[in-house]
Design a protein around this motif. Structure first.
Motif, PDB file in Angstrom:
ATOM      1  N   PHE A  55       0.685  -1.096  -0.111  1.00 37.46           N
ATOM      2  CA  PHE A  55       0.074   0.301  -0.050  1.00 37.46           C
ATOM      3  C   PHE A  55       0.763   1.181   0.060  1.00 37.46           C
ATOM      4  CE2 PHE A  55      -2.858  -3.171   1.853  1.00 37.46           C
ATOM      5  CZ  PHE A  55      -4.070  -3.078   1.304  1.00 37.46           C
ATOM      6  N   PRO A  56       0.158   2.418  -0.291  1.00 37.13           N
ATOM      7  CA  PRO A  56       0.901   3.567   0.016  1.00 37.13           C
ATOM      8  C   PRO A  56       1.485   3.903   1.331  1.00 37.13           C
ATOM      9  CG  PRO A  56      -1.098   4.166  -1.334  1.00 37.13           C
ATOM     10  CD  PRO A  56      -0.889   2.672  -0.978  1.00 37.13           C
ATOM     11  N   ALA A  57       2.252   4.550   1.754  1.00 37.27           N
ATOM     12  CA  ALA A  57       3.294   5.319   0.850  1.00 37.27           C
ATOM     13  C   ALA A  57       4.448   4.318   0.144  1.00 37.27           C
ATOM     14  CB  ALA A  57       4.077   6.269   1.696  1.00 37.27           C
TER      15      ALA A  57
ATOM     16  N   TRP B 233      -0.309   4.752  11.849  1.00 39.76           N
ATOM     17  CA  TRP B 233      -0.236   6.067  11.825  1.00 39.76           C
ATOM     18  C   TRP B 233      -1.361   6.741  12.864  1.00 39.76           C
ATOM     19  CZ3 TRP B 233      -4.649   7.242   9.576  1.00 39.76           C
ATOM     20  CH2 TRP B 233      -5.583   6.182   8.909  1.00 39.76           C
ATOM     21  N   MET B 234      -2.159   5.853  13.154  1.00 39.09           N
ATOM     22  CA  MET B 234      -3.500   6.471  14.329  1.00 39.09           C
ATOM     23  C   MET B 234      -2.739   6.341  15.747  1.00 39.09           C
ATOM     24  SD  MET B 234      -7.062   4.768  12.658  1.00 39.09           S
ATOM     25  CE  MET B 234      -7.859   6.007  13.809  1.00 39.09           C
ATOM     26  N   ALA B 235      -1.674   5.766  15.926  1.00 33.72           N
ATOM     27  CA  ALA B 235      -1.320   5.824  17.213  1.00 33.72           C
ATOM     28  C   ALA B 235      -1.027   7.034  17.928  1.00 33.72           C
ATOM     29  CB  ALA B 235      -0.133   5.021  17.164  1.00 33.72           C
ATOM     30  N   PRO B 236      -0.671   7.863  17.410  1.00 34.42           N
ATOM     31  CA  PRO B 236      -0.646   9.229  18.308  1.00 34.42           C
ATOM     32  C   PRO B 236      -2.030  10.016  18.531  1.00 34.42           C
ATOM     33  CG  PRO B 236       0.866   9.354  16.205  1.00 34.42           C
ATOM     34  CD  PRO B 236       0.043   8.251  16.086  1.00 34.42           C
TER      35      PRO B 236
ATOM     36  N   GLY C 237      -0.881   7.460   6.239  1.00 34.21           N
ATOM     37  CA  GLY C 237      -2.274   7.423   6.096  1.00 34.21           C
ATOM     38  C   GLY C 237      -2.696   8.614   4.964  1.00 34.21           C
ATOM     39  N   PRO C 238      -2.435   9.765   4.651  1.00 32.27           N
ATOM     40  CA  PRO C 238      -2.931  10.553   3.720  1.00 32.27           C
ATOM     41  C   PRO C 238      -2.750   9.782   2.209  1.00 32.27           C
ATOM     42  CG  PRO C 238      -1.665  11.791   5.108  1.00 32.27           C
ATOM     43  CD  PRO C 238      -1.271  10.696   5.562  1.00 32.27           C
ATOM     44  N   ASP C 239      -1.633   9.278   2.118  1.00 32.11           N
ATOM     45  CA  ASP C 239      -1.397   8.657   0.850  1.00 32.11           C
ATOM     46  C   ASP C 239      -2.428   7.364   0.621  1.00 32.11           C
ATOM     47  OD1 ASP C 239       0.563  10.444   0.771  1.00 32.11           O
ATOM     48  OD2 ASP C 239       2.032   9.104  -0.101  1.00 32.11           O
ATOM     49  N   GLN C 240      -2.463   6.626   1.756  1.00 31.97           N
ATOM     50  CA  GLN C 240      -3.370   5.461   1.746  1.00 31.97           C
ATOM     51  C   GLN C 240      -5.014   6.124   1.478  1.00 31.97           C
ATOM     52  OE1 GLN C 240      -3.176   3.105   5.266  1.00 31.97           O
ATOM     53  NE2 GLN C 240      -1.125   2.532   5.038  1.00 31.97           N
TER      54      GLN C 240
ATOM     55  N   LEU D 265      -4.592   7.804 -12.781  1.00 28.52           N
ATOM     56  CA  LEU D 265      -4.126   8.830 -11.967  1.00 28.52           C
ATOM     57  C   LEU D 265      -4.005  10.061 -12.941  1.00 28.52           C
ATOM     58  CD1 LEU D 265      -3.316  10.563  -9.209  1.00 28.52           C
ATOM     59  CD2 LEU D 265      -1.159   9.587  -9.784  1.00 28.52           C
ATOM     60  N   LEU D 266      -4.727  11.354 -12.636  1.00 31.55           N
ATOM     61  CA  LEU D 266      -4.487  12.390 -13.539  1.00 31.55           C
ATOM     62  C   LEU D 266      -3.653  13.740 -12.772  1.00 31.55           C
ATOM     63  CD1 LEU D 266      -8.423  12.597 -14.939  1.00 31.55           C
ATOM     64  CD2 LEU D 266      -6.169  11.769 -15.881  1.00 31.55           C
ATOM     65  N   ALA D 267      -4.046  13.758 -11.568  1.00 35.15           N
ATOM     66  CA  ALA D 267      -3.260  15.057 -10.912  1.00 35.15           C
ATOM     67  C   ALA D 267      -2.993  14.306  -9.158  1.00 35.15           C
ATOM     68  CB  ALA D 267      -4.137  16.099 -10.917  1.00 35.15           C
ATOM     69  N   TRP D 268      -1.825  14.657  -8.617  1.00 36.83           N
ATOM     70  CA  TRP D 268      -1.581  14.351  -7.278  1.00 36.83           C
ATOM     71  C   TRP D 268      -0.896  15.682  -6.645  1.00 36.83           C
ATOM     72  CZ3 TRP D 268      -2.350   9.443  -4.782  1.00 36.83           C
ATOM     73  CH2 TRP D 268      -1.655   9.381  -3.540  1.00 36.83           C
ATOM     74  N   MET D 269      -1.155  16.194  -5.958  1.00 37.72           N
ATOM     75  CA  MET D 269      -0.415  17.241  -4.932  1.00 37.72           C
ATOM     76  C   MET D 269      -0.277  16.479  -3.673  1.00 37.72           C
ATOM     77  SD  MET D 269      -1.435  21.025  -3.816  1.00 37.72           S
ATOM     78  CE  MET D 269      -1.195  21.949  -5.523  1.00 37.72           C
ATOM     79  N   GLY D 270       1.120  16.329  -3.248  1.00 37.00           N
ATOM     80  CA  GLY D 270       1.544  15.668  -2.029  1.00 37.00           C
ATOM     81  C   GLY D 270       1.322  16.460  -0.726  1.00 37.00           C
ATOM     82  N   GLN D 271       1.367  15.854   0.480  1.00 38.42           N
ATOM     83  CA  GLN D 271       1.376  16.355   1.643  1.00 38.42           C
ATOM     84  C   GLN D 271       2.020  17.565   2.160  1.00 38.42           C
ATOM     85  OE1 GLN D 271       1.734  13.246   4.964  1.00 38.42           O
ATOM     86  NE2 GLN D 271       1.573  11.656   3.389  1.00 38.42           N
TER      87      GLN D 271
END
Length: 523
Positions: free
Chosen positions: A12-14, A59-62, A407-410, A444-450
Motif C-alpha cells: 500500500f502507499p506510501a 499512523w493512528m497511534a498518536p 495515512g494520507p497517501d493510503q 491518476l490524472l493529478a496528485w498534490m502531495g502532503q
C-alpha cells in the motif's frame, strides 16, 4: 505471524510495493499450513490479522494510543476462518479435491473478513487488500465488475496458488507432484490475467461532457481564520490568472473543515458574502466544507455548495471516523479519551447520500456526489451516488493529524478504486494531505502531495448520468457469494467431523484412505 501479517502492508502507499500483494501472504499461509491442527491454524491466522491491522493503522497511534493494539487484537479474530480453511485444505499432502477447494474457499474466507470489518459499526474498511492495486488500471477493471472485493479475491487466490506450487515440491519421501504444480501455475495465471481480460472486455463509457474542476489545498494552517483566508486567496487567483489558454473552472472545491463557522447563520453573513463574490468573479460555484455545532446536539461536518446568489445545497457527513469523530462502544471504550486524543464526544452523522447540483460554465446543472474524507473508504456510498445519477464523485478531505505518515497517501489511493467501481471520475480536494484526481477507469490524472499547497486544475470527461458498471448494477454480489461459499464449506467440515451416516457406511465399504508418507493405503 505478526510480522507475516505486517508484510503485505508494504504493497500500500506510501511504500507502494504493489507487486508484493501477489505473494505477500505466502509466508503467513505457509506457517498456517504447517500448523499441527486446524485449530492452531485459526489461532495463527488471528495473529496474522492482528499484525496486518496494526501495521495498516500504525499512523493512528498518536491519535488513539493503545487502541491501535486493541483494534488489532480484537479484529484479528475475524481471520480465524481464513486460518482454519487454509490449514484444513492445504495441509500436506494436498489432494486434488482439496487443492481445487482451497482456490475458492481460502480467498472467500479472506474476503468475508474484509467485508465484515467494512461494516460501519465495526469501524469501517481500511487496507482492503484489493486497494493495493490502485496504480494499475488493468487490475482496477475487476472493480468495475465486482468492486474492490473481486480484486482482493484474485490477489488471495494467486497467493494460494503459489502455496500449491510449494506443496508440490519433493519432501520426506514424497516426490514431485507436477499435476499439483500445474494447477497452482494455472490458478496464478488466471488471477493475474483476470484484470487485463476485464479491462479488454469492458471499455470505458464514452464521455458526454467535459468539465474543469479546481481543487484548493492551502496546507497546514491551524488558525481557522487564516485557513479560510488562505483558501480565499488561492481561489481569488483563479479569476485573475486562470490557466494557460484561458481555461476556467466549472467548479471550485475546498477541503474538509475549510471554514469553522456555520454559513447559514446571520452572524456569519460576511464570510458567506465573500464566498459568493468569489463564485461570481471566478464564474464557478464553490464547494466548501464547514464544521457546524448544532445547539443541544453536537457537531456536524457539512459540505456546502455556494453560488453567486447564496447557498445552493448541503451534504452532512454520514460515515464518521472511528475514534477520531466518535468512539465505537463509547460506554466501554470511553476511557481512551483520558490517555489519547480520541473524540471527546460523538459527532452527529448525516441521514445519507444525496446529490448536489452546481452549474457549469455553460449554464447546465452538474450532478455530483459529495462525500467527506473517510467516506471514500466505503464502496457503497459512491455507488449509491452513481445510481442516483451523479456524473462526478467529489471528496473533501483533511488529514493534518496524520501528516507525514502513510495515512494520507493510503487515503488518497481509495479514489482510484471508487472511480473504477462506479465508472465515474473522482476528485479529492484536501485541506491538508493529498489532493488528487482520477478518470473514470481509475487512472491518476493529478496528485498534490502532503507538503504542497496551491490549486490543482483538471479537465475531466464525464459519462452519461445513466451509465452503469456491472458493480453499479449488482452491488456486493462478490462478498455475498463468498459468504455462501464459507457457509457451505463450514457445513461440509461439520459433516465430516461428525461422521454423518453416509460417511460411516462408506468407511465400512473400505472407500476411505489413510495417508502415510504421501501414499494412499486402503483402510
Amino acid at each position: 505471524m505478526l510480522l507475516a501479517g505486517a508484510l503485505p502492508i508494504l504493497s500500500f502507499p506510501a511504500a507502494n510495493l504493489e507487486f508484493l500483494a501477489w505473494f505477500g501472504l505466502v509466508p503467513g499461509l505457509v506457517l498456517i499450513v504447517r500448523s499441527p491442527s486446524a485449530r492452531e491454524g485459526g489461532i495463527r491466522a488471528w495473529w496474522l490479522g492482528a499484525g496486518y491491522l496494526i501495521a495498516a493503522l500504525y499512523w493512528m497511534a498518536p491519535e488513539i494510543g493503545p487502541a491501535v493494539l486493541l483494534v488489532g487484537a480484537a479484529f484479528g479474530a475475524l481471520w480465524v476462518p481464513f486460518g482454519v480453511a487454509a490449514a484444513s485444505l492445504l495441509r500436506p499432502p494436498v489432494s486434488w479435491p482439496r487443492a481445487l477447494a482451497a482456490l475458492v474457499v481460502v480467498p472467500s474466507c479472506w474476503l468475508l473478513t474484509e467485508w465484515l470489518r467494512s461494516w460501519q459499526a465495526l469501524g469501517g474498511p481500511w487496507a482492503v487488500y484489493g486497494v493495493s492495486q490502485w496504480q494499475h488500471p488493468a487490475m482496477l477493471a475487476l472493480a468495475a465488475v465486482g468492486g474492490v472485493w473481486l480484486i482482493s479475491f484474485a490477489l488471495v487466490m494467486s497467493n494460494v496458488a503459489i502455496v500449491l506450487v510449494i506443496e508440490s515440491l519433493p519432501r520426506q519421501g514424497a516426490g514431485l507432484r507436477p499435476g499439483l504444480a500445474l494447477v497452482g501455475v494455472a490458478a496464478g495465471l488466471a488471477g493475474a490475467g483476470a484484470g487485463p481480460l476485464a479491462f479488454a472486455l469492458t471499455p470505458a463509457t464514452p464521455a458526454v461532457r467535459q468539465v474543469t474542476i479546481a481543487m484548493v489545498q492551502p496546507g497546514i494552517i491551524n488558525n481557522t481564520v487564516q485557513r479560510v483566508d488562505a483558501s480565499e486567496r488561492l481561489t481569488a487567483e483563479l479569476s485573475r490568472s486562470g490557466r494557460p489558454g484561458g481555461v476556467k473552472p466549472d467548479l471550485i472545491v475546498w477541503g474538509e473543515s475549510s471554514t469553522a463557522v456555520d454559513l447559514t447563520l446571520a452572524k456569519n453573513r460576511g464570510q458567506l458574502d465573500t464566498m459568493e463574490r468569489l463564485a461570481r468573479e471566478d464564474g464557478a460555484d464553490l464547494l466548501v466544507n464547514q464544521d457546524t455545532t448544532v445547539p443541544g446536539k453536537g457537531q456536524e461536518k457539512v459540505g456546502v455548495l455556494i453560488g453567486p446568489a447564496g447557498i445552493l445545497g448541503e451534504y452532512i457527513k454520514t460515515r464518521l471516523v472511528p475514534f477520531g469523530e466518535y468512539i465505537p462502544f463509547r460506554q466501554q471504550l470511553g476511557w481512551l479519551t483520558k490517555i489519547s486524543k480520541a473524540a471527546a464526544s460523538n459527532m452527529i452523522p448525516g441521514t445519507g447520500a444525496h446529490l448536489l447540483y452546481p452549474t457549469d460554465r455553460t449554464g447546465k446543472p452538474l450532478p455530483i456526489g459529495v462525500l467527506i474524507c473517510f467516506e471514500s473508504a466505503f464502496p457503497d456510498m459512491s455507488r449509491v451516488d452513481t445510481v442516483k445519477g451523479a456524473q462526478l464523485i467529489v471528496y473533501q478531505s483533511a488529514t493534518s493529524t496524520f501528516q507525514g505518515t502513510w495515512g494520507p497517501d493510503q487515503h488518497a489511493s481509495l479514489g482510484a478504486v471508487r472511480a473504477a467501481e462506479t465508472g465515474r471520475p473522482v476528485v479529492q480536494a484536501a485541506l491538508t494531505g493529498v489532493t488528487a484526481a482520477f478518470d473514470a477507469r481509475g487512472r491518476l490524472l493529478a496528485w498534490m502531495g502532503q507538503s504542497s499547497r496551491g490549486v490543482v486544475i483538471v479537465r475531466l470527461g464525464l459519462p452519461a448520468a445513466s451509465a452503469r458498471t456491472v458493480y453499479d448494477r449488482f452491488g456486493d454480489y462478490v462478498p455475498w457469494s463468498a459468504l455462501a461459499v464459507v457457509v457451505l464449506s463450514a457445513l461440509v467440515m461439520f459433516a465430516n467431523s461428525r461422521g454423518f451416516p453416509g460417511r460411516r457406511a462408506s468407511a465400512k465399504r473400505g472407500d476411505e484412505a489413510q495417508y502415510a508418507t504421501g501414499q494412499s493405503v486402503p483402510s
